[in-house]
Design a protein around this motif. Structure first.
Motif, PDB file in Angstrom:
ATOM      1  N   VAL A 124       0.764  -1.306  -0.054  1.00 24.69           N
ATOM      2  CA  VAL A 124       0.372  -0.099  -0.052  1.00 24.69           C
ATOM      3  C   VAL A 124       0.958   1.451   0.502  1.00 24.69           C
ATOM      4  N   VAL A 125       2.108   1.374   0.473  1.00 23.64           N
ATOM      5  CA  VAL A 125       2.563   2.738   1.143  1.00 23.64           C
ATOM      6  C   VAL A 125       4.078   3.025  -0.442  1.00 23.64           C
ATOM      7  N   LEU A 126       4.017   1.279  -0.721  1.00 20.19           N
ATOM      8  CA  LEU A 126       4.981   1.480  -2.216  1.00 20.19           C
ATOM      9  C   LEU A 126       3.675   2.339  -3.558  1.00 20.19           C
ATOM     10  N   ILE A 127       2.778   1.698  -3.375  1.00 21.61           N
ATOM     11  CA  ILE A 127       2.122   2.250  -4.224  1.00 21.61           C
ATOM     12  C   ILE A 127       1.031   3.953  -4.377  1.00 21.61           C
ATOM     13  N   ALA A 128       1.448   4.391  -2.858  1.00 17.53           N
ATOM     14  CA  ALA A 128       1.053   5.206  -2.835  1.00 17.53           C
ATOM     15  C   ALA A 128       1.848   6.419  -2.926  1.00 17.53           C
ATOM     16  N   PHE A 133       4.004  10.323  -7.100  1.00 18.09           N
ATOM     17  CA  PHE A 133       5.968  11.371  -7.490  1.00 18.09           C
ATOM     18  C   PHE A 133       5.386  10.020  -8.975  1.00 18.09           C
ATOM     19  N   PRO A 134       4.528  10.454  -9.670  1.00 22.06           N
ATOM     20  CA  PRO A 134       4.465   9.574 -10.747  1.00 22.06           C
ATOM     21  C   PRO A 134       5.628   9.626 -12.227  1.00 22.06           C
ATOM     22  N   GLY A 135       6.237  10.467 -12.008  1.00 17.55           N
ATOM     23  CA  GLY A 135       7.828  11.114 -13.190  1.00 17.55           C
ATOM     24  C   GLY A 135       8.627  10.211 -12.304  1.00 17.55           C
ATOM     25  N   GLU A 136       8.621   9.887 -11.578  1.00 18.79           N
ATOM     26  CA  GLU A 136      10.608   9.587 -10.754  1.00 18.79           C
ATOM     27  C   GLU A 136       9.948   8.223  -9.764  1.00 18.79           C
ATOM     28  N   PRO A 137       9.834   7.020 -10.915  1.00 18.05           N
ATOM     29  CA  PRO A 137       9.774   5.661 -10.805  1.00 18.05           C
ATOM     30  C   PRO A 137      11.106   5.317  -9.662  1.00 18.05           C
ATOM     31  N   LEU A 138      11.953   5.589 -10.063  1.00 16.03           N
ATOM     32  CA  LEU A 138      13.146   5.299  -8.766  1.00 16.03           C
ATOM     33  C   LEU A 138      13.013   5.932  -7.636  1.00 16.03           C
ATOM     34  N   MET A 139      11.752   6.535  -7.304  1.00 14.74           N
ATOM     35  CA  MET A 139      11.517   7.163  -5.757  1.00 14.74           C
ATOM     36  C   MET A 139      11.174   5.939  -4.829  1.00 14.74           C
ATOM     37  N   VAL A 140      10.589   4.912  -6.122  1.00 18.08           N
ATOM     38  CA  VAL A 140       9.891   3.791  -4.846  1.00 18.08           C
ATOM     39  C   VAL A 140      10.973   3.259  -5.088  1.00 18.08           C
ATOM     40  N   LEU A 141      11.498   2.818  -5.541  1.00 17.29           N
ATOM     41  CA  LEU A 141      12.572   1.538  -5.473  1.00 17.29           C
ATOM     42  C   LEU A 141      13.981   2.248  -4.194  1.00 17.29           C
ATOM     43  N   ALA A 142      13.822   3.037  -4.438  1.00 19.03           N
ATOM     44  CA  ALA A 142      14.985   3.844  -3.725  1.00 19.03           C
ATOM     45  C   ALA A 142      14.529   3.620  -1.549  1.00 19.03           C
ATOM     46  N   ARG A 143      12.761   4.368  -1.479  1.00 19.71           N
ATOM     47  CA  ARG A 143      12.336   4.432  -0.424  1.00 19.71           C
ATOM     48  C   ARG A 143      12.604   2.722   0.129  1.00 19.71           C
ATOM     49  N   CYS A 144      12.255   1.842  -0.801  1.00 21.37           N
ATOM     50  CA  CYS A 144      11.866   0.395  -0.536  1.00 21.37           C
ATOM     51  C   CYS A 144      12.630  -0.361   0.063  1.00 21.37           C
ATOM     52  N   VAL A 307      21.077   5.829   0.085  1.00 18.07           N
ATOM     53  CA  VAL A 307      20.629   5.580  -1.560  1.00 18.07           C
ATOM     54  C   VAL A 307      20.381   6.049  -2.068  1.00 18.07           C
ATOM     55  N   GLY A 308      19.781   7.930  -1.323  1.00 16.84           N
ATOM     56  CA  GLY A 308      19.352   8.167  -2.088  1.00 16.84           C
ATOM     57  C   GLY A 308      20.472   9.089  -2.943  1.00 16.84           C
ATOM     58  N   LEU A 309      21.404   9.215  -2.925  1.00 17.43           N
ATOM     59  CA  LEU A 309      22.568   9.811  -3.405  1.00 17.43           C
ATOM     60  C   LEU A 309      22.734   8.584  -4.762  1.00 17.43           C
ATOM     61  N   LEU A 310      23.055   7.180  -4.627  1.00 17.40           N
ATOM     62  CA  LEU A 310      22.839   6.135  -5.370  1.00 17.40           C
ATOM     63  C   LEU A 310      21.968   6.368  -5.664  1.00 17.40           C
ATOM     64  N   ILE A 311      20.813   6.115  -5.951  1.00 15.82           N
ATOM     65  CA  ILE A 311      19.933   5.605  -6.707  1.00 15.82           C
ATOM     66  C   ILE A 311      19.609   7.144  -7.324  1.00 15.82           C
ATOM     67  N   LEU A 312      19.012   8.355  -6.875  1.00 24.66           N
ATOM     68  CA  LEU A 312      18.499   9.163  -7.017  1.00 24.66           C
ATOM     69  C   LEU A 312      19.967  10.079  -8.121  1.00 24.66           C
ATOM     70  N   GLY A 313      20.989  10.486  -7.208  1.00 28.87           N
ATOM     71  CA  GLY A 313      21.327  11.354  -7.701  1.00 28.87           C
ATOM     72  C   GLY A 313      21.281  12.363  -6.694  1.00 28.87           C
TER      73      GLY A 313
END
Length: 315
Positions: A124-128, A133-144, A307-313
């Motif tokens: 539920v949290v990851l889908i939310a 963040f519809p234009g940032e799919p890496l945000m879901v991966l980084a959060r997980c 993780v954010g710097l690694l995945i999101l820059g």
């Protein structure tokens, strides 16, 4: 519930007057738009989250969870972390479950891992987060990844350094279960919804106030100071105490800030905030809370930043 009903009726009666005030004041109109946008987007996920949380409280007992955990420490911690993704629950529900699971050694470390993972990486949290963040799919991966690493790290730290003597509160166990499953479900869902919705209102109002009251140059300064932005949003996550099903929409509304500080906001919030500190002190004891909460804040902030710097820059 009577307070909620009375508030809704009162707001309905003054709806026309409130609309006229909003329409003639651009700043209030902006704040109202931000507030309504966050609340309306987050509410369906909040309802879904509390329904699932109520079902977990009804059908998945702590004794059953304890039987599923392996006996080897490392395996138990990993199982509890991954299990948090399959057993969605609110932060408020994960603390009592973890307390009932808690024991010496392996079970204690796994219980704390589950307590941090369940509200942070469930579907539920990851889908939310994906919707926010519809234009940032890496945000879901980084959060997980960041939330799972935070949970596993705190479980490993407890297994290595934790002391049972820090647990000073004994858990009262009922001698007989008299409530039906339906009563347990409705009570858990009602409690979680009222508490989570109240914090959602506070969080949406805070985000709306930030858009209107904080000068734009301050956001520009935070955007250019990555470390300062990380520290500010980590502190904001602790103070706002949002529900994990709704915090992504508040973070998404802070579009004037980089993604990495907003990721820190999403990782720190479900791990430790003021309401969780109070619940941990009540369930485990003050000696536990004053050690576990600061350590969780440091680990969550550090892991989320890395993780954010690694995945999101650096953005």
């Amino acid at each position: 519930m009577p307070v909620l009903v009375a508030t809704v009726i009162g707001l309905t009666l003054i709806g026309t007057t409130a609309r006229d005030v909003v329409s003639v004041n651009p700043e209030i109109a902006t704040a109202a738009t931000v507030f309504c946008g966050i609340f309306v987007q987050a509410l369906p996920f909040l309802v879904l989250g509390v329904v699932v949380s109520g079902a977990v409280a009804t059908f998945v007992t702590p004794d059953r969870l304890a039987r599923w955990l392996p006996r080897r420490p490392a395996t138990a911690i990993l199982t509890a972390g991954v299990g948090g993704a399959t057993l969605p629950g609110c932060e408020c529900g994960s603390v009592p479950i973890a307390r009932r699971l808690f024991g010496d050694g392996t079970v204690g470390a796994a219980a704390l891992t589950f307590m941090l993972a369940a509200p942070a990486i469930n579907p539920v949290v990851l889908i939310a987060t994906a919707v926010a963040f519809p234009g940032e799919p890496l945000m879901v991966l980084a959060r997980c990844i960041a939330s799972l690493l935070t949970a596993i790290s705190m479980g490993a730290l407890w297994a290595k350094f934790g002391q049972p003597r820090w647990i000073t509160r004994n858990l009262l166990r009922p001698t007989q279960q008299q409530d039906s499953r339906f009563s347990t479900f409705t009570e858990a869902a009602r409690h979680d919804f009222l508490q989570a919705a109240s914090f959602l209102v506070v969080g949406a109002a805070a985000a709306a106030a930030l858009h209107v009251l904080v000068p734009s140059w301050m956001f520009d300064h935070l955007a250019g100071q990555l470390l300062l932005g990380i520290l500010v949003l980590a502190a904001l996550a602790v103070v706002l105490a949002l529900c994990s099903e709704a915090d992504a929409f508040v973070a998404a509304s802070l579009s004037m800030l980089p993604l990495v500080p907003r990721l820190v906001f999403l990782v720190v919030g479900p791990a430790i905030d003021i309401k969780l500190f109070a619940m941990q002190a009540g369930m485990f004891g003050r000696a536990f809370a004053i050690r576990f909460a600061p350590a969780t804040l440091v680990v969550a902030t550090t892991v989320a930043t890395g993780v954010g710097l690694l995945i999101l820059g650096a953005r």
